[in-house]
Scaffold this active site. Sequence first.
Site, PDB file in Angstrom:
ATOM      1  CB  SER A 198      -1.358 -33.887  18.522  1.00  0.00           C
ATOM      2  OG  SER A 198      -0.303 -33.793  19.449  1.00  0.00           O
ATOM      3  CG  ASP A 303       4.234 -28.472  17.347  1.00  0.00           C
ATOM      4  OD1 ASP A 303       4.230 -28.309  18.584  1.00  0.00           O
ATOM      5  OD2 ASP A 303       3.465 -29.248  16.760  1.00  0.00           O
ATOM      6  CG  HIS A 334       0.554 -28.849  18.888  1.00  0.00           C
ATOM      7  ND1 HIS A 334       1.315 -29.807  18.265  1.00  0.00           N
ATOM      8  CD2 HIS A 334      -0.458 -29.517  19.508  1.00  0.00           C
ATOM      9  CE1 HIS A 334       0.803 -30.995  18.512  1.00  0.00           C
ATOM     10  NE2 HIS A 334      -0.278 -30.846  19.249  1.00  0.00           N
TER      11      HIS A 334
END
Length: 649
Positions: A198, A303, A334
């Site tokens: 991320s 995601d 995610h």
Amino acid sequence: MPIRTRSTTLRMLAMAATAALTAALLTPAVAHSDPRESRPVYSYGNAIREAVWVDTGLDGDSDGKTDRVAVDIVRPRELAAQGRKIPVIMDASPYYSCCGRGNESQKKTYDAHGNVVQMPLFYDNYFVPRGYAFVGVDLAGTNRSDGCVDVGGRSDIQSAKAVVDWLNGRAKGYTSRTGTARAKATWTNGKTGMIGKSWDGTIANGVAATGVKGLKTIVPISAISSWYDYYFAKGAPFGDTPEGLSDYVESPAARAKCGAVQQKIAEGSPLSGDWTPFWTERDYAKDARKVKASVFVIHGQADLNVRPKHFGQWWDALAKRGVERKIWLSQTGHVDPFDFRRAAWVDTLHRWFDHELLGYDNGIDRAPMADIERHPDKWVTSATWPPRTTHTVSLRPGTGAQPGVGTLGLRKQSGTETFTDDPDLGETDWSARIDSPTPGKAGFTTKPLSKALRVSGSSTVTVTATPSTSTAHLTAVLVDLGPDTIRNYADSGEGITTLTGRTCWGPSTTGDSSCFRSTRAKTIDVGFTVFSRGWADLGNHATATHGVPLVPGRPYTITLDLHASDHVIPAGHRLALIVAGTDGDLIEPPSTTPTLKLDLSRTTARVPLVGGAGAFAQATAGIVAATPAPSLLHGVRAPRAGQRIPGAV
């Protein structure tokens, strides 16, 4: 001449064997040699643990001094004693103190001397014994670093780039945050690989896009490629703000100094969704031409935090420039690959770093380019991605026997469909009632397929719509209609269940365990799967960078960019296109409640299909089952709204 005793001889043989093994581990393989891998022959418990502060050359907090970022290092003591120079694996993160890393939200801990005790995740435990150094960098404005968080901007990227420069002898490092004693990275050969999930992976993308020398590879996991697309889709807002994110991760000391920076962030990212220089600075895909590092992309196709558009546009930009690359695509949301395919992930990552940083000829560069999770824990490979036989096909919606229940095929159609925006509904509601007339959507489906059809890449949907009000948001989704068992990406675990048992990945110390909680796939039986999505503010019809009020009753044409995907619609299932207003689960509504009329003769879905138009024609021809009677289909629950934090766990 010295007399050799049996014990002396054995010691000499052991020393020779150790020296030979060490040389083998750290000497790149020559061409055509046997497959090689680094081995865990160095002590993790006795590893050197140290902290360095690297000067970024910026003064983000405007205190009259250039900012220093904290760099925590774990490296093998034996190789330092031998004077051997080693490569570096780096994770630069804003989360080491505020929020934690990984499925267990680990944070850095320190001893009385300020050296790291617990380094989050498994990277140091696993790779340090194999002859690598691991480096954890606190981004500017976080944990023990100076400066301010600027959410993917110059300061964020320079925080990590400066460390790569320091590792290669081009930047200044110090043994303390405020002192003058210098620290030099004489122990490394400068070869650096960056990794992270991320925001961390986003920094890897951004640093690679500077073209910095010494960065050999990056492994971005669920990473952002353009920060605008994290907050907006062609003007349609997702509901969060970058200044709020900055405040969330900053250290208390930075928060006290960085009010002016947060104000600048707010001014540069207007809620209108207009593109500004703020977003240009944070668009890494535009600088893909500068990338010299290889790239190993990992992303969940479901995601809904860092949406798959990010990997799609990054991948396409890299492909145009011939960058060496590899990709894994999972069914998860995610989620880190350590938590959805652990053993295979560690083995693959090990081989990747050995090849890219140690130069070992282990064959990973000749392995299939893509690994794709087709069903929970069931993976397939693709020699290239998308496959070379993929071609973009124009699919045209048409009217059906009932309003809003239309057809989808290769021929251009005529007619119109009308729907009224209902922000209380979203993609799951529309898909569940695809075969029934409902006022909030227009749905178009193929007949049940006689052959499987594979979508691979990024789709677009161009619509011509006439609004009844001065504002309107649009959504387009592609749906696989048919029963399946998938990862439950809308569940809190986003496709995984965390178990109580643990597996270990390297040696542990009292303060840093290599043992992490196991996981398994969290699945759900569904009657439909939404596999690609896109949104836009119709006011951005003339340009993606600026929105204008609409004139009610006037038609406007706009193209919605859908997320990249790799999905197979099996024989017997149907492919659906749904066009609607506000996706109530995922974007914010406009200021009015418009009714929109679609001109179907000027509406097209451009979908990348393996086999192209011929594959679609074959899949939609032949003897097939009748279209099912209208019924309520079951899917995942509506994705939860709320503040998104990229990779805070």
